[in-house]
Motif scaffolding. Structure first.
Motif: not given
Length: 242
Positions: A132-150, A160-165
């Motif tokens: 849609q022409g939007v640049q998404p930024v995913v906030a603090h992925p390091e605090r997500n339990r799935d990400v902590i495990a993997h 996907t092209g998203a940015w991580l903060q």
């Protein structure tokens, strides 16, 4: 530092409880070297059903009070939006407060996943927004339990092209050793587009960032810190302040 994620706007979410606390956070931010902050109150239909219209008077009042008190923190209004189809799909995303714009003019949205898991379809939602022409930024992925495990899940989201903060206090250990470990792993893999304070309260998760910035400079070098906390953030929001 240019801070693109903080909850200084008083009385609208789980951040600053009142104007006095908001002003204390702003004063501390300036003392710590933060010159510009994009305020990012939560937009979460169940807990914080904020809108651009409802937030704007609070923002204007806070901006006026900063000026009256002589606190030289430059502010703009954004939001931290919970990933939910009803908030993002169709044309709904157009009404949300944006962080800024990419150098090629795409609106930038700060998005939050639940802490418990990475919801099914998150990658498809991010790709749809990009389409849609939007640049998404995913906030603090390091605090997500799935990400902590993997931790590689965060890299999949970035793919996907998203940015991580990333959050500075996570790198400093304020959320515990597991989150600190993941945050440093993602940092060393160049997963983060920028770092922010995610400041909430004066007594916990404040705008006190100088000690973590010094640690990062020792570990990663001053140039890396400048890119993650000044140059890349400023590229997204300069037009909102100049």
């Amino acid at each position: 530092m240019i801070d693109l994620h903080c909850h200084l706007l008083p009385g609208v979410d789980d951040g600053a409880r009142d104007m006095d606390e908001a002003l204390a956070l702003a004063k501390l931010a300036v003392e710590q070297g933060i010159t510009h902050s994009v305020l990012t109150p939560h937009i979460h239909l169940r807990h914080y059903p904020n809108t651009l219209e409802s937030l704007t008077p609070h923002y204007q009042n806070f901006k006026r009070t900063l000026r009256e008190r002589g606190i030289p923190l430059h502010i703009a209004l954004g939001a931290e939006v919970r990933m939910a189809p009803e908030l993002l799909l169709g044309n709904a995303w157009k009404a949300l407060p944006k962080l800024g714009k990419t150098p090629d003019g795409k609106p930038v949205l700060l998005l939050e996943m639940p802490y418990s898991h990475v919801p099914a379809g998150t990658d498809q939602l991010l790709r749809w927004l990009i389409g849609q022409g939007v640049q998404p930024v995913v906030a603090h992925p390091e605090r997500n339990r799935d990400v902590i495990a993997h931790p590689t899940l965060a890299l999949t989201l970035k793919g996907t092209g998203a940015w991580l903060q990333g959050t500075l206090s996570a790198l400093g250990g304020s959320f515990g050793e597991d989150i600190k470990r993941v945050a440093w792993e993602l940092l060393r893999k160049d997963a983060y587009h920028y770092l922010a304070s995610d400041a909430h309260r004066i007594d916990k998760r404040s705008t006190r960032v100088e000690h973590v910035l010094s640690l990062l400079a020792e570990q990663m070098g001053r140039e890396v810190v400048t890119a993650l906390t000044h140059d890349r953030p400023w590229a997204l929001v300069a037009s909102r302040f100049i």
